[in-house]
Motif scaffolding. Structure first.
Motif, PDB file in Angstrom:
ATOM      1  N   LYS A  10      -0.719  11.108 -17.088  1.00 59.15           N
ATOM      2  CA  LYS A  10      -2.209  12.341 -16.645  1.00 59.15           C
ATOM      3  C   LYS A  10      -2.015  12.969 -16.193  1.00 59.15           C
ATOM      4  CE  LYS A  10      -5.746  12.312 -13.291  1.00 59.15           C
ATOM      5  NZ  LYS A  10      -6.868  12.457 -12.843  1.00 59.15           N
TER       6      LYS A  10
ATOM      7  N   LYS B  63      -2.075  16.824 -14.329  1.00 55.55           N
ATOM      8  CA  LYS B  63      -1.918  18.148 -12.650  1.00 55.55           C
ATOM      9  C   LYS B  63      -2.657  19.561 -13.506  1.00 55.55           C
ATOM     10  CE  LYS B  63      -4.889  15.395 -10.048  1.00 55.55           C
ATOM     11  NZ  LYS B  63      -6.298  15.063 -10.018  1.00 55.55           N
TER      12      LYS B  63
ATOM     13  N   ASP C 134      -6.389  16.829 -16.184  1.00 57.41           N
ATOM     14  CA  ASP C 134      -7.269  16.276 -14.780  1.00 57.41           C
ATOM     15  C   ASP C 134      -6.692  18.001 -14.515  1.00 57.41           C
ATOM     16  OD1 ASP C 134      -8.961  16.892 -12.536  1.00 57.41           O
ATOM     17  OD2 ASP C 134      -7.845  14.643 -11.951  1.00 57.41           O
TER      18      ASP C 134
ATOM     19  N   ASN D  80     -10.082  18.713 -11.952  1.00 58.06           N
ATOM     20  CA  ASN D  80     -10.492  18.408 -10.310  1.00 58.06           C
ATOM     21  C   ASN D  80     -11.257  19.454 -10.809  1.00 58.06           C
ATOM     22  OD1 ASN D  80      -7.117  17.534  -9.343  1.00 58.06           O
ATOM     23  ND2 ASN D  80      -9.370  16.327  -8.970  1.00 58.06           N
TER      24      ASN D  80
ATOM     25  N   GLU E  14     -10.259  15.912 -18.023  1.00 58.55           N
ATOM     26  CA  GLU E  14     -10.723  15.261 -16.705  1.00 58.55           C
ATOM     27  C   GLU E  14     -11.238  16.716 -16.067  1.00 58.55           C
ATOM     28  OE1 GLU E  14      -9.316  11.731 -14.482  1.00 58.55           O
ATOM     29  OE2 GLU E  14     -10.183  12.456 -13.141  1.00 58.55           O
TER      30      GLU E  14
ATOM     31  N   ASP F 221     -15.477  13.324 -13.624  1.00 50.59           N
ATOM     32  CA  ASP F 221     -14.127  12.567 -12.198  1.00 50.59           C
ATOM     33  C   ASP F 221     -15.811  12.958 -11.000  1.00 50.59           C
ATOM     34  OD1 ASP F 221     -13.483  11.078  -9.939  1.00 50.59           O
ATOM     35  OD2 ASP F 221     -11.328  12.590 -10.070  1.00 50.59           O
ATOM     36  N   GLU F 222     -15.164  14.316 -10.214  1.00 49.78           N
ATOM     37  CA  GLU F 222     -16.477  14.616  -9.341  1.00 49.78           C
ATOM     38  C   GLU F 222     -17.739  14.448  -9.547  1.00 49.78           C
ATOM     39  OE1 GLU F 222     -12.664  15.672 -10.397  1.00 49.78           O
ATOM     40  OE2 GLU F 222     -12.046  16.018  -8.826  1.00 49.78           O
TER      41      GLU F 222
ATOM     42  N   ARG G 254     -18.426  10.982  -9.255  1.00 56.92           N
ATOM     43  CA  ARG G 254     -17.864  10.209  -7.549  1.00 56.92           C
ATOM     44  C   ARG G 254     -18.692  10.928  -6.275  1.00 56.92           C
ATOM     45  NH1 ARG G 254     -12.839  12.619  -5.387  1.00 56.92           N
ATOM     46  NH2 ARG G 254     -11.711  12.927  -7.838  1.00 56.92           N
TER      47      ARG G 254
ATOM     48  N   LYS H 122     -14.187   5.630  -9.690  1.00 58.36           N
ATOM     49  CA  LYS H 122     -13.473   5.170  -8.632  1.00 58.36           C
ATOM     50  C   LYS H 122     -14.200   4.278  -7.047  1.00 58.36           C
ATOM     51  CE  LYS H 122     -10.272   9.060  -9.175  1.00 58.36           C
ATOM     52  NZ  LYS H 122      -9.700   9.915  -8.422  1.00 58.36           N
TER      53      LYS H 122
END
Ligand SMILES: O=C(O)CCC(=O)C1=CC=C[C@@H](O)[C@@H]1C(=O)O
Ligand SMILES: [Mg+2]
Length: 340
Positions: free
Chosen positions: A116, A118, A149, A151, A175, A201-202, A205, A225
């Motif tokens: 993965k 970033k 990812d 973010n 992601e 993801d965010e 979570r 997570k």
């Protein structure tokens, strides 16, 4: 999905019980990740074993309380479902490092077939991402899997442009390319013709409703997570309700937190992707003599043996330890309030 408060199978432990055998550690990272050079965590020993409390320091108490619920569920309650597997395939995680550092970072993860990467790091450009992904693909060969990812850092136009630029490197998924559920849905509609799945993801979570992104049909899979979602049982319930494939990932935890992630991954009915649980490789030290660093691309599903010497060696400065203990007391209070 209700917010986690207390688990009916156990009483909420008192602050004294939570802190009775607690150790605040500060662990240096091998590579700067998420702007961090050290990872702080609290190890708590409950009647069921060791648990970790390590919400990132900038999180408010409300968000951190969910991580405490996860730690309590781990240390104070037995698992409520059996494990279905004893090894978890994991990916390597590559921070947004310069090209010449990629081999050294990846070598820390051993033989992982999946990386993965970033992307969309603040202060970097799409050209930097293209270079990093190209170099990783070169090192990994055509059979390796590459996921990205962002973010949530791209807007929809930027994400569409970036994915069209990067898809030639054969992407397993991207992601959290954009921050909001509406943006993810719009992006997914725009890139329907190219075969690059989108993961949340965010949007899972950090969302007040972790299922909203699935309900909106905005993603192809979810990243799960255990700590931010309030523990294994609640994470399993979220995956079941979302009805999407799930990738279990770490919160850059010590091996104790990673063991909770592995226990979650072991309990998912299906595990179609390698999990983001190899991140012990990003730590320069750990709280055990047998850290969950990947071997042949997997980590075991097992409790971690704590190394008391390491707890002493990695002990955080007194003022940091006091800060963490006060945080635990405040978060516990929020769990009590939530339960009444
Ligand atoms: O998923 C992985 O490969 C490792 C874990 C990971 O990437 C993360 C851990 C902790 C904080 C996050 O910024 C980050 C993520 O966004 O998934
Ligand atoms: Mg992520």
């Amino acid at each position: 999905m209700d917010a986690p408060t207390r688990d009916d199978r156990h009483e909420l432990p008192s602050v004294d019980a939570l802190l009775a055998d607690s150790h605040v550690v500060r662990i240096p990272l091998a590579t700067r990740f998420r702007g961090l050079e050290h990872r702080e965590a609290v190890l708590l020993r409950g009647p069921q074993g060791w648990a970790e409390f390590s919400p990132f320091v900038e999180y408010d108490d409300q968000e951190a309380a969910t991580w405490l619920a996860a730690a309590i569920a781990t240390g104070w309650a037995p698992p409520s479902t059996p494990a279905l597997r004893d090894q978890i395939p994991v990916n390597a995680t590559l921070p947004a490092v310069p090209l010449d550092r990629i081999p050294a970072v990846l070598s820390r993860f051993g033989e992982c077939r999946t990386v993965k990467i970033k992307v969309a790091e603040r202060g970097q450009t799409l050209a930097d991402d293209v270079d990093r992904v190209r170099e990783t693909r070169r090192l990994l060969g055509p059979a390796g899997r590459i996921r990205l990812d962002a973010n949530g850092a791209w807007n929809v136009d930027e994400a569409e442009h970036a994915i069209r630029e990067l898809e030639r490197f054969d992407l397993e998924y991207v992601e959290q390319p954009c921050a909001s559920v509406a943006e993810l849905a719009e992006l997914r509609r725009r890139i329907r013709r190219i075969d690059v799945p989108i993961a949340a993801d965010e949007s899972v979570r950090k969302a007040s409703d972790p299922i909203a992104v699935a309900r909106a049909d905005a993603v192809d899979l979810v990243v799960i997570k255990a700590a931010p979602l309030g523990g294994i049982d609640r994470a399993l319930a979220i995956v079941a309700e979302a009805g999407l494939p799930a990738v279990v990932s770490s919160a850059l935890d010590t091996s104790v937190g990673l063991a909770m992630g592995a226990a979650l991954a072991a309990r998912l009915p299906e595990l179609p992707y390698d999990c983001g649980l190899g991140t012990a490789a990003l730590l320069l030290s750990d709280v055990t003599r047998t850290p969950l660093i990947p071997t042949d691309g997997t980590i075991p599903v097992a409790a971690v043996d704590i190394d008391e010497d390491a707890l002493a060696r990695l002990a955080a400065p007194d003022e940091r330890a006091a800060w963490w203990r006060a945080r635990i007391a405040r978060c516990r209070e929020l769990l009590v309030v939530g339960a009444t």
